[in-house]
Design a protein around this motif. Structure first.
Motif, mmCIF file in Angstrom:
data_model
loop_
_atom_site.group_PDB
_atom_site.id
_atom_site.type_symbol
_atom_site.label_atom_id
_atom_site.label_comp_id
_atom_site.label_asym_id
_atom_site.label_seq_id
_atom_site.Cartn_x
_atom_site.Cartn_y
_atom_site.Cartn_z
ATOM 1 N N LEU A 262 54.571 33.142 68.210
ATOM 2 C CA LEU A 262 56.011 32.933 68.021
ATOM 3 C C LEU A 262 56.815 33.609 69.133
ATOM 4 O O LEU A 262 57.850 33.087 69.566
ATOM 5 C CB LEU A 262 56.445 33.445 66.639
ATOM 6 C CG LEU A 262 55.917 32.610 65.465
ATOM 7 C CD1 LEU A 262 56.202 33.302 64.135
ATOM 8 C CD2 LEU A 262 56.524 31.207 65.453
ATOM 9 N N THR A 263 56.348 34.765 69.621
ATOM 10 C CA THR A 263 57.078 35.448 70.694
ATOM 11 C C THR A 263 57.059 34.601 71.968
ATOM 12 O O THR A 263 58.080 34.432 72.638
ATOM 13 C CB THR A 263 56.472 36.838 70.976
ATOM 14 O OG1 THR A 263 56.503 37.591 69.779
ATOM 15 C CG2 THR A 263 57.259 37.586 72.047
ATOM 16 N N ARG A 264 55.893 34.047 72.299
ATOM 17 C CA ARG A 264 55.825 33.195 73.495
ATOM 18 C C ARG A 264 56.734 31.980 73.330
ATOM 19 O O ARG A 264 57.417 31.570 74.267
ATOM 20 C CB ARG A 264 54.390 32.720 73.732
ATOM 21 C CG ARG A 264 53.526 33.767 74.373
ATOM 22 C CD ARG A 264 52.096 33.268 74.523
ATOM 23 N NE ARG A 264 51.262 34.305 75.064
ATOM 24 C CZ ARG A 264 50.934 34.406 76.361
ATOM 25 N NH1 ARG A 264 51.355 33.526 77.221
ATOM 26 N NH2 ARG A 264 50.190 35.405 76.783
ATOM 27 N N SER A 265 56.721 31.404 72.136
ATOM 28 C CA SER A 265 57.516 30.197 71.929
ATOM 29 C C SER A 265 59.014 30.505 71.889
ATOM 30 O O SER A 265 59.804 29.865 72.579
ATOM 31 C CB SER A 265 57.067 29.531 70.631
ATOM 32 O OG SER A 265 57.962 28.523 70.285
ATOM 33 N N ALA A 270 58.558 29.112 75.541
ATOM 34 C CA ALA A 270 57.495 28.165 75.910
ATOM 35 C C ALA A 270 57.841 26.764 75.416
ATOM 36 O O ALA A 270 57.428 25.771 76.010
ATOM 37 C CB ALA A 270 56.171 28.619 75.322
ATOM 38 N N TYR A 271 58.619 26.681 74.343
ATOM 39 C CA TYR A 271 58.928 25.354 73.798
ATOM 40 C C TYR A 271 59.855 24.562 74.721
ATOM 41 O O TYR A 271 60.022 23.358 74.555
ATOM 42 C CB TYR A 271 59.508 25.472 72.376
ATOM 43 C CG TYR A 271 60.944 25.880 72.282
ATOM 44 C CD1 TYR A 271 61.950 24.917 72.212
ATOM 45 C CD2 TYR A 271 61.316 27.222 72.244
ATOM 46 C CE1 TYR A 271 63.280 25.286 72.125
ATOM 47 C CE2 TYR A 271 62.637 27.597 72.149
ATOM 48 C CZ TYR A 271 63.619 26.623 72.092
ATOM 49 O OH TYR A 271 64.932 26.998 72.009
ATOM 50 N N PRO A 274 59.416 21.911 80.858
ATOM 51 C CA PRO A 274 59.106 22.686 82.050
ATOM 52 C C PRO A 274 60.220 23.621 82.528
ATOM 53 O O PRO A 274 60.048 24.274 83.541
ATOM 54 C CB PRO A 274 58.865 21.598 83.084
ATOM 55 C CG PRO A 274 59.787 20.493 82.670
ATOM 56 C CD PRO A 274 59.897 20.565 81.180
ATOM 57 N N GLU A 275 61.363 23.677 81.780
ATOM 58 C CA GLU A 275 62.416 24.619 82.208
ATOM 59 C C GLU A 275 61.871 26.044 82.264
ATOM 60 O O GLU A 275 62.223 26.841 83.122
ATOM 61 C CB GLU A 275 63.553 24.608 81.185
ATOM 62 C CG GLU A 275 64.674 23.671 81.478
ATOM 63 C CD GLU A 275 65.599 23.620 80.284
ATOM 64 O OE1 GLU A 275 66.395 24.552 80.136
ATOM 65 O OE2 GLU A 275 65.474 22.675 79.488
ATOM 66 N N TYR A 276 61.030 26.401 81.278
ATOM 67 C CA TYR A 276 60.355 27.702 81.248
ATOM 68 C C TYR A 276 58.861 27.402 81.271
ATOM 69 O O TYR A 276 58.404 26.542 80.508
ATOM 70 C CB TYR A 276 60.684 28.455 79.959
ATOM 71 C CG TYR A 276 62.114 28.928 79.874
ATOM 72 C CD1 TYR A 276 62.436 30.266 80.073
ATOM 73 C CD2 TYR A 276 63.147 28.034 79.584
ATOM 74 C CE1 TYR A 276 63.749 30.698 80.002
ATOM 75 C CE2 TYR A 276 64.459 28.464 79.508
ATOM 76 C CZ TYR A 276 64.761 29.796 79.715
ATOM 77 O OH TYR A 276 66.054 30.225 79.636
ATOM 78 N N ASP A 277 58.103 28.099 82.135
ATOM 79 C CA ASP A 277 56.683 27.748 82.190
ATOM 80 C C ASP A 277 55.797 28.815 81.553
ATOM 81 O O ASP A 277 54.703 29.100 82.023
ATOM 82 C CB ASP A 277 56.239 27.404 83.623
ATOM 83 C CG ASP A 277 56.400 28.581 84.561
ATOM 84 O OD1 ASP A 277 56.894 29.629 84.089
ATOM 85 O OD2 ASP A 277 56.025 28.469 85.735
ATOM 86 N N THR A 278 56.265 29.416 80.466
ATOM 87 C CA THR A 278 55.448 30.386 79.728
ATOM 88 C C THR A 278 54.209 29.674 79.193
ATOM 89 O O THR A 278 54.333 28.658 78.501
ATOM 90 C CB THR A 278 56.248 30.935 78.524
ATOM 91 O OG1 THR A 278 57.461 31.487 79.017
ATOM 92 C CG2 THR A 278 55.464 31.987 77.765
#
Ligand SMILES: Cc1cc2nc3c(=O)[nH]c(=O)nc-3n(C[C@H](O)[C@H](O)[C@H](O)COP(=O)(O)OP(=O)(O)OC[C@H]3O[C@@H](n4cnc5c(N)ncnc54)[C@H](O)[C@@H]3O)c2cc1C
Ligand code: SF4
Length: 467
Positions: A262-265, A270-271, A274-278
């Motif tokens: 959940l922290t990554r998302s 991450a969700y 490609p705006e964020y590439d976590t």
């Protein structure tokens, strides 16, 4: 009159269609219109001894704010609500009202309780979207400095209450943004982050200072904060240490704790690829182990990230599932399957160390255990496998040891939680208070805020009278 009111049915809240929302991160319930809010508020019979307020851990004057909504006096309504609650738009969305205020509403005895949570959400949203947010007038500065460690609901409540008393408050947060679980745990589709930031921004405008990327206990100790001139400290570092199952294969790529997933998302977005590439594994066949609210959030996130199948795997039966009924209902509507009386026994992977399969054992219910719930008992030889490329382990979390591990003056209980006086939040270290999940274990947003309110009152006494 009361009978007339009882005839008005509880007003439904419009929601996004499950077939659409299962693939987007937009908020699920859409909120009341002013007309629906007035109608719902008109159901309240204004009890002389209102059970609803007694069921609220921060003691909101519920009949008071509901009465103002009923007559369309929204500005007075939000003012009344904010006397006790600095985060109404958050609480209106995530509080377990069914077991708190609404669970104690007299109308619930024979029919359906007043939709207090939906009204709280409505009035807070009205204030924000109409641009009616007002700053409170502050008293003269007291000259006292307070440090708050942790920016979840408990820390934010203390910060707001003590700032309103004229103290100079700084909140230290380990992550790069404030909000605690409200930010990194609860997903956007249940609590849009703009709403959280707007409530935090209200505190900033009031004068609360935030220092992010500040891991207290590592970068600076509590003793050093006192040396730097802080007069009192509130510790609200939460219970963010994830538990695992302890079965083979939990280290495979594709097995996450719910906390990390959940922290990554949420926090690391991450969700929004490609705006964020976590990096985050987007499983096609997903299992989530556990059946609390955190498990529901993980399962619904995985579905929105493009999974074909998402299964909640839980070792007890539906009756024992700890999640709110509404969360289970929303998850099922979105196509999430419940695999009950089932327990993973190992995870299997390919030559690159990536998860491919989970092996499970069927369970049955035995005698009740210490928690009063029937104990899950493995059925001998009842094993089966399922193809799985993402597993999220959501079986609880423990005390966060980052600060407590380096602060020996704080007494801990045997599970690592800080020992604090229940009425005041005072710890065994002079000038230090604690509250929220780091004292109680994982509880609720409003309980963490309730602890913050009590501690803030006690800290104010200390700053003006003494320990
Ligand atoms: C996924 C999820 C969903 C949930 N859903 C609900 C819900 O729907 N309704 C509900 O009522 N409750 C819910 N809860 C529980 C609720 O969010 C918590 O009870 C509440 O957030 C606890 O508040 P807190 O202020 O004690 O701690 P937290 O919200 O955990 O905040 C603690 C903060 O302290 C920071 N921190 C930790 N160590 C340090 C350090 N050494 N230095 C500086 N900062 C530090 C952390 O980064 C964090 O920001 C949920 C929890 C999770 C995980
Ligand atoms: S208990 Fe229900 S009806 Fe009575 S004051 Fe509270 S909300 Fe209104």
């Amino acid at each position: 009159m009361a009978e007339e009111k009882a005839k008005v049915p509880r007003q439904k809240m419009p929601e996004q269609d499950p077939a659409v929302r299962r693939r987007n991160f937009k908020e699920v319930p859409l909120g009341y219109s002013p007309e629906t809010a007035k109608l719902e508020a008109s159901r309240c019979i204004q009890c002389k001894t209102p059970g609803c307020s007694k069921g609220c851990p921060v003691g909101i004057d519920i009949p008071g704010f509901v009465k103002e909504i009923a007559v369309g006096n929204f500005e007075a309504g939000i003012a009344k609500l904010k006397e006790q609650n600095a985060l109404p738009a958050v609480c209106g969305r995530v509080c377990p009202q069914e077991s708190q205020c609404e669970g104690n509403c007299i109308l619930g005895k024979k029919g359906e309780p007043v939709a207090i949570g939906r009204l709280e959400r409505f009035i807070a949203d009205w204030e924000r979207t109409e641009g009616k947010m007002k700053l409170a007038t502050l008293p003269a500065p007291s000259g006292k400095k307070v440090a708050v460690v942790g920016s979840g609901p408990s820390g934010l409540t203390v910060a707001g209450d003590l700032c309103l008393k004229g103290h100079d408050v700084t909140v230290f947060e380990a992550f790069h943004k404030p909000g605690g679980v409200l930010l990194y745990g609860i997903p956007e589709f249940r609590l849009p982050k703009d709403i959280l930031f707007s409530e935090i921004n209200g505190l900033e405008r009031l004068g609360v200072k935030f220092e992010v990327n500040a891991v207290v206990g590592k970068v600076v100790s509590l003793e050093e904060l006192f040396e730097e001139g802080f007069d009192a400290i509130y510790v609200a570092v939460g219970a963010g240490l994830p538990y695992f199952l302890g079965v083979p294969g939990e280290n495979l790529i594709g097995v996450y704790s719910a906390n990390e997933y959940l922290t990554r998302s949420n926090l690391m977005k991450a969700y929004l690829f490609p705006e964020y590439d976590t990096p985050l594994v987007r499983g096609k066949n997903v299992i989530v182990v556990g059946a609390g609210n955190v498990a529901m959030d993980s399962a619904r996130t995985a579905m929105r990230m493009g999974a074909d199948t998402v299964k909640i795997v839980y070792r007890r039966s539906r009756e024992e599932m700890p999640a709110r009924a509404e969360e289970i209902h929303h998850a099922e509507e979105e196509g999430i399957e419940l695999f009950l009386l089932t327990n993973p026994v190992r995870f299997l992977g390919d030559a690159d160390g990536r998860l491919t399969t989970v092996e499970c054992q069927k369970m049955e219910l035995g005698e009740a255990d210490a928690s009063g719930r029937r104990r899950p008992v493995p059925i001998e030889g009842a094993f089966f496998t399922m193809p799985t490329d993402l597993a999220v382990i959501s079986v609880g979390a423990g005390a966060n040891p980052l600060l407590t591990g380096s602060t020996p003056a704080l007494s801990l209980n045997k599970r690592g939680y800080i020992v604090a006086q229940p009425e005041t939040g005072k710890t065994t270290m002079k000038g230090v208070w604690a509250g929220g999940d780091i004292v109680t274990g994982m509880a609720t947003v409003i309980q963490a805020m309730g602890a913050g309110k009590q501690a803030a009152a006690s800290m104010h006494d200390y700053l003006t009278i003494g320990w």
